[in-house]
Design an enzyme around this catalytic site. Structure first.
Site, PDB file in Angstrom:
ATOM      1  N   SER A 127       0.870  -1.186   0.000  1.00 15.29           N
ATOM      2  CA  SER A 127       0.000   0.000   0.000  1.00 15.29           C
ATOM      3  C   SER A 127       0.901   1.229   0.000  1.00 15.29           C
ATOM      4  O   SER A 127       2.062   1.150   0.445  1.00 15.29           O
ATOM      5  CB  SER A 127      -0.845   0.005   1.273  1.00 15.29           C
ATOM      6  OG  SER A 127      -1.458   1.262   1.464  1.00 15.29           O
ATOM      7  N   TYR A 140      -2.011  -0.814  10.376  1.00 10.38           N
ATOM      8  CA  TYR A 140      -1.959  -0.889   8.907  1.00 10.38           C
ATOM      9  C   TYR A 140      -0.631  -0.316   8.411  1.00 10.38           C
ATOM     10  O   TYR A 140       0.045  -0.922   7.574  1.00 10.38           O
ATOM     11  CB  TYR A 140      -3.154  -0.134   8.305  1.00 10.38           C
ATOM     12  CG  TYR A 140      -3.391  -0.438   6.832  1.00 10.38           C
ATOM     13  CD1 TYR A 140      -3.948  -1.656   6.434  1.00 10.38           C
ATOM     14  CD2 TYR A 140      -3.067   0.479   5.839  1.00 10.38           C
ATOM     15  CE1 TYR A 140      -4.173  -1.945   5.088  1.00 10.38           C
ATOM     16  CE2 TYR A 140      -3.290   0.206   4.498  1.00 10.38           C
ATOM     17  CZ  TYR A 140      -3.851  -1.006   4.125  1.00 10.38           C
ATOM     18  OH  TYR A 140      -4.070  -1.289   2.786  1.00 10.38           O
TER      19      TYR A 140
HETATM   20  N1  LIG Z   1      -8.705  -0.565  -1.193  1.00 13.81           N
HETATM   21  C1  LIG Z   1      -7.701   0.257  -0.936  1.00 13.81           C
HETATM   22  O1  LIG Z   1      -7.886   1.480  -0.804  1.00 13.81           O
HETATM   23  C2  LIG Z   1      -6.292  -0.288  -0.827  1.00 13.81           C
HETATM   24  C3  LIG Z   1      -5.224   0.635  -0.894  1.00 13.81           C
HETATM   25  C4  LIG Z   1      -3.929   0.158  -0.780  1.00 13.81           C
HETATM   26  C5  LIG Z   1      -3.699  -1.189  -0.618  1.00 13.81           C
HETATM   27  N2  LIG Z   1      -4.740  -2.057  -0.544  1.00 13.81           N
HETATM   28  C6  LIG Z   1      -4.427  -3.474  -0.348  1.00 13.81           C
HETATM   29  O2  LIG Z   1      -4.927  -4.213  -1.453  1.00 13.81           O
HETATM   30  C7  LIG Z   1      -5.194  -5.547  -1.038  1.00 13.81           C
HETATM   31  C8  LIG Z   1      -6.597  -5.922  -1.461  1.00 13.81           C
HETATM   32  O3  LIG Z   1      -7.486  -5.044  -0.794  1.00 13.81           O
HETATM   33  P1  LIG Z   1      -8.955  -4.710  -1.325  1.00 13.81           P
HETATM   34  O4  LIG Z   1      -9.139  -3.267  -1.164  1.00 13.81           O
HETATM   35  O5  LIG Z   1      -9.182  -5.367  -2.631  1.00 13.81           O
HETATM   36  O6  LIG Z   1      -9.791  -5.434  -0.168  1.00 13.81           O
HETATM   37  P2  LIG Z   1     -11.200  -6.200  -0.202  1.00 13.81           P
HETATM   38  O7  LIG Z   1     -11.595  -6.268   1.223  1.00 13.81           O
HETATM   39  O8  LIG Z   1     -12.109  -5.609  -1.207  1.00 13.81           O
HETATM   40  O9  LIG Z   1     -10.783  -7.646  -0.726  1.00 13.81           O
HETATM   41  C9  LIG Z   1      -9.871  -8.415   0.006  1.00 13.81           C
HETATM   42  C10 LIG Z   1     -10.102  -9.891  -0.269  1.00 13.81           C
HETATM   43  O10 LIG Z   1      -9.152 -10.582   0.548  1.00 13.81           O
HETATM   44  C11 LIG Z   1      -9.823 -11.633   1.215  1.00 13.81           C
HETATM   45  N3  LIG Z   1      -9.127 -11.930   2.465  1.00 13.81           N
HETATM   46  C12 LIG Z   1      -9.100 -11.196   3.606  1.00 13.81           C
HETATM   47  N4  LIG Z   1      -8.377 -11.826   4.547  1.00 13.81           N
HETATM   48  C13 LIG Z   1      -7.945 -12.982   3.987  1.00 13.81           C
HETATM   49  C14 LIG Z   1      -7.170 -14.062   4.451  1.00 13.81           C
HETATM   50  N5  LIG Z   1      -6.715 -14.106   5.710  1.00 13.81           N
HETATM   51  N6  LIG Z   1      -6.916 -15.072   3.597  1.00 13.81           N
HETATM   52  C15 LIG Z   1      -7.386 -15.061   2.332  1.00 13.81           C
HETATM   53  N7  LIG Z   1      -8.148 -14.076   1.832  1.00 13.81           N
HETATM   54  C16 LIG Z   1      -8.418 -13.052   2.661  1.00 13.81           C
HETATM   55  C17 LIG Z   1     -11.242 -11.148   1.435  1.00 13.81           C
HETATM   56  O11 LIG Z   1     -12.144 -12.245   1.610  1.00 13.81           O
HETATM   57  C18 LIG Z   1     -11.489 -10.373   0.139  1.00 13.81           C
HETATM   58  O12 LIG Z   1     -12.013 -11.223  -0.875  1.00 13.81           O
HETATM   59  C19 LIG Z   1      -4.954  -5.571   0.473  1.00 13.81           C
HETATM   60  O13 LIG Z   1      -3.663  -6.064   0.745  1.00 13.81           O
HETATM   61  C20 LIG Z   1      -5.061  -4.109   0.859  1.00 13.81           C
HETATM   62  O14 LIG Z   1      -4.361  -3.813   2.051  1.00 13.81           O
HETATM   63  C21 LIG Z   1      -6.028  -1.636  -0.658  1.00 13.81           C
END
Ligand SMILES: NC(=O)c1ccc[n+]([C@@H]2O[C@H](COP(=O)([O-])OP(=O)(O)OC[C@H]3O[C@@H](n4cnc5c(N)ncnc54)[C@H](O)[C@@H]3O)[C@@H](O)[C@H]2O)c1
Length: 250
Positions: A127, A140
């Site tokens: 991130s 985080y």
């Molecule tokens: N959305 C944002 O603004 C953002 C910004 C920067 C980084 N990220 C990172 O991107 C990645 C994806 O995030 P997102 O926004 O798509 O989230 P999201 O919550 O939309 O999707 C995350 C997915 O991961 C799965 N998940 C959660 N814990 C898990 C585990 N222990 N084992 C297996 N699957 C698991 C969930 O079931 C879900 O399907 C994460 O690492 C998040 O930190 C997101």
């Protein structure tokens, strides 16, 4: 693709399938959504909790048994939580396991096959919070910094052995994770959020160029440069931003 059933992971699975990947493995805690997506893209769903090493071992085995080798492993699952040092230990432990240890388990079990072949690609979703910070969330910020550090270390240690590593560092992306994040910092990030499909565009380009840092929000490179150039000034700026977020009319 861990965390492949939703959000960024889901968009990446769909995009890789559309780009002609031989097969995409959708690994997620959410078995039902993973199954649905796997059917849609002719992939394989593997129910996985990335914080459990045995699950990661099973994921790697299922993928290699079915398709021979893993060309690209996307360690993408991650969770968020607000709070600071006063958050209970079990909350810190959980996010540490999902946002950091999962990347270590993935490397531990996917690298041997890649090293034996002399090639392979690992994409770690960290991130922008792993380069800068996450206002309002110490767990985080800390775990995402750790994820960046581990990806860097992998790239340095195994780069000459044919292992490519990229680290995806977006700011706000319009997913359930961001929609769930309460408070001013969530609102601030939602204001500049990209769609997951835009992140997938940046990832495809970044992988093609074999870039370590993939920054779908290009301004993050400039913030990171400012932080490195004058840390104290950057800290003052972040305190001002935090004050604005906490009382937007001030
Ligand atoms: N959305 C944002 O603004 C953002 C910004 C920067 C980084 N990220 C990172 O991107 C990645 C994806 O995030 P997102 O926004 O798509 O989230 P999201 O919550 O939309 O999707 C995350 C997915 O991961 C799965 N998940 C959660 N814990 C898990 C585990 N222990 N084992 C297996 N699957 C698991 C969930 O079931 C879900 O399907 C994460 O690492 C998040 O930190 C997101």
């Amino acid at each position: 693709m861990t965390g492949g059933a939703n959000g960024i992971g889901r968009a990446l699975c769909q995009r890789f399938a559309a780009e002609g990947a031989r097969v995409v493995v959708v690994a997620d805690l959410d078995a039902e959504r993973a199954d649905l997506l796997a059917k849609e893209i002719n992939g394989l769903a593997v129910t996985t909790d990335v914080s459990i090493e045995a699950d990661v071992i099973n994921l790697v085995k299922r993928a290699t048994d079915a398709y021979g080798q893993i060309d690209l492993f996307c360690s993408n699952a991650g969770i968020g939580t607000p709070g600071g040092d006063d958050e209970p230990n079990d909350i810190w432990q959980r996010i540490w396991e999902v946002n950091l240890m999962a990347h270590i388990y993935a490397a531990r079990h996917v690298l041997p096959g890649m090293l034996a072949r002399g090639e392979g690609y690992i994409l770690a979703t960290a991130s922008a919070a792993g380069l800068l910070t996450q206002i309002g969330s110490a767990p985080y910020s800390v775990t995402k910094h750790a994820a960046v550090a581990f990806a860097e270390w992998l790239a340095i240690t195994h780069g000459d052995a044919g292992i490519k590593v990229s680290c995806l560092c977006p700011q706000g992306v319009n997913t359930d994770l961001l929609r769930r994040s309460a408070g001013g910092a969530g609102e601030f990030l939602r204001a500049g959020a990209l769609e997951p499909e835009q992140v997938a565009d940046a990832v495809v380009k970044g992988l093609d160029e074999e870039r370590f840092l993939i920054l779908p929000h290009s301004e993050v490179a400039e913030y990171f440069r400012r932080k490195a150039t004058d840390y104290d000034r950057w800290l003052r700026g972040m305190r001002r931003l935090q004050a604005n977020i906490n009382s937007p009319t001030a």
